[in-house]
Write a protein that holds these residues in place. Structure first.
Motif: not given
Length: 69
Positions: A3-15, A19-24
């Motif tokens: 699945f290639d989600l077209q929404y959500g935003r990649m965020q930096e986390a612990n180096m 993407n919380y939208d993808e994880a959900n």
């Protein structure tokens, strides 16, 4: 499945990145699969999820732990 989600935003986390939208989305998809085929989830280690980002893997694992408890 891929699945290639077209929404959500990649965020930096612990180096790493997450993407919380993808994880959900992954979590919601697994919940649907579990309700459709409970026997599939009774055998540990039968489902694999691939992510290039360690932080994303950790978020998905946390969501799955909540699902199983």
């Amino acid at each position: 499945m891929f699945f290639d989600l077209q929404y959500g935003r990649m965020q930096e986390a612990n180096m790493s990145k997450v993407n919380y939208d993808e994880a959900n989305f992954v979590f919601s998809l697994l919940k649907e699969m579990a309700s459709a085929s409970p026997a599939l989830f009774k055998r540990a280690g039968k489902i694999g999820i691939i992510s290039p980002y360690k932080a994303q893997v950790l978020v998905i694992r946390d969501l799955l732990k909540r699902m199983s408890s």
